[in-house]
Design a protein around this motif. Structure first.
Motif, short mmCIF file in Angstrom:
data_model
loop_
_atom_site.label_atom_id
_atom_site.label_comp_id
_atom_site.label_asym_id
_atom_site.label_seq_id
_atom_site.Cartn_x
_atom_site.Cartn_y
_atom_site.Cartn_z
N UNK A 118 5.91 19.94 19.05
CA UNK A 118 6.21 19.46 20.39
C UNK A 118 5.98 17.96 20.41
N UNK A 119 7.02 17.22 20.81
CA UNK A 119 6.96 15.76 20.87
C UNK A 119 7.29 15.30 22.29
N UNK A 122 10.79 21.51 12.15
CA UNK A 122 10.52 20.83 10.89
C UNK A 122 10.43 21.88 9.79
N UNK A 123 10.26 21.43 8.57
CA UNK A 123 10.08 22.35 7.44
C UNK A 123 8.83 23.20 7.61
#
Length: 156
Positions: A104-105, A98-99
């Protein structure tokens, strides 16, 4: 297809393709590049232990020995014979960039929406023979996974 006589580079290619394909499934098609450095640091975060032979550490293919790669595929093959392809191997988590950095998903396989059970602990009846499946000489543990060998031992 016989793998007898394969050189390490053939096994590396197979390993990279297999892991890349599964990572692509786990990310919903967004990436086919597993984050090997993160996996090496936090393997249990990304892959459930029951999907790999005992004490196996995942790394980039070039950093694994040929016998380690072969052992992984033998183990996954045994799991697939006992539980089918959906339960043979799965990533538990994925890494999303991400920006603000990395996040962690939970892995999101397409069949999770179709009612398939991606839970690695769910194997129905641990006695594969009672369901009309052949065990082909593998020994199942109470969870129904193939028994893992001792550290450094070759798979049967």
């Amino acid at each position: 297809m016989s793998t007898r006589g394969w050189k390490k580079d053939h096994w590396e290619t197979l390993f990279m393709d297999y892991m890349g394909f599964h990572y692509k499934l786990a990310t919903g098609g967004k990436s086919s590049h597993p984050p090997y450095s993160n996996i090496q640091q936090q393997q249990m975060t990304f892959i459930e232990n029951q999907y790999l032979p005992r004490n196996m550490k995942i790394a980039q293919a070039r950093n694994l020995k040929q016998d380690q790669i072969v052992m992984i595929f033998e183990y996954i093959g045994q799991c697939q014979e006992m539980h089918g392809p959906v339960q043979a191997f799965r990533f538990k988590s994925i890494l999303k960039r991400t920006d603000k950095g990395k996040e962690i998903l939970a892995a999101r396989y397409p069949d999770a929406d179709a009612g398939a059970n991606p839970d690695p602990k769910h194997h129905g009846n641990a006695d594969a023979k009672s369901e009309g499946q052949q065990n082909h000489g593998t020994t199942a543990n109470p969870r129904g996974r193939p028994t893992r060998g001792k550290k450094g031992a070759r798979a049967p």
